[in-house]
Enzyme design. Sequence first.
Site, short mmCIF file in Angstrom:
data_model
loop_
_atom_site.label_atom_id
_atom_site.label_comp_id
_atom_site.label_asym_id
_atom_site.label_seq_id
_atom_site.Cartn_x
_atom_site.Cartn_y
_atom_site.Cartn_z
CB SER A 171 -1.42 -0.14 1.19
OG SER A 171 -0.53 0.04 2.29
N GLY A 172 0.41 2.76 -0.58
CA GLY A 172 1.24 3.34 -0.23
C GLY A 172 1.73 3.71 -1.94
CB CYS A 173 2.89 1.81 -4.91
SG CYS A 173 4.31 1.65 -3.29
CD GLU A 174 0.68 7.79 -8.13
OE1 GLU A 174 -0.17 7.69 -9.03
OE2 GLU A 174 0.59 9.26 -7.31
CB ALA A 175 2.29 1.33 -10.07
#
Length: 138
Positions: free
Chosen positions: A55-59
Amino acid sequence: MSDWPELPAALALSALTERLQAAQGWENKNRLLVQLAREQPAMPTELKVDENRVSGCEAHVWLLTRWHEGRLQMWADSDSRIVKGLLALVWAAYQGLSREEIANQDFGALLQELGLQRFLSSSRASGLNAMVQVIRNA
């Protein structure tokens, strides 16, 4: 679970460092990151589940870790080629390290040394930090 892959020799940290330092400018580094993504062992689809997602990644980024004989083993993948190329660097930086070595690893300094930090958007930098945090908490 499938067998855990070995990181190819061409993706070892020393080899990656040499390749990224030789690539001048963002366009060449970007092209190399896409190439690195193609060289990584692919993660089977059945492992690309929410439980393994960072979590915390756009991809979409999936990261698995385990300890084997006191050393970290990783398996990482992304649906974004650039992010997957950056994952190759994360993988190379942390694969096979002990808990103490991981605590002492300064990934930000590595990005700086390779000339990548100034090219990263704030969302991509946040995503990389989230990946490193997952590894530190493994």
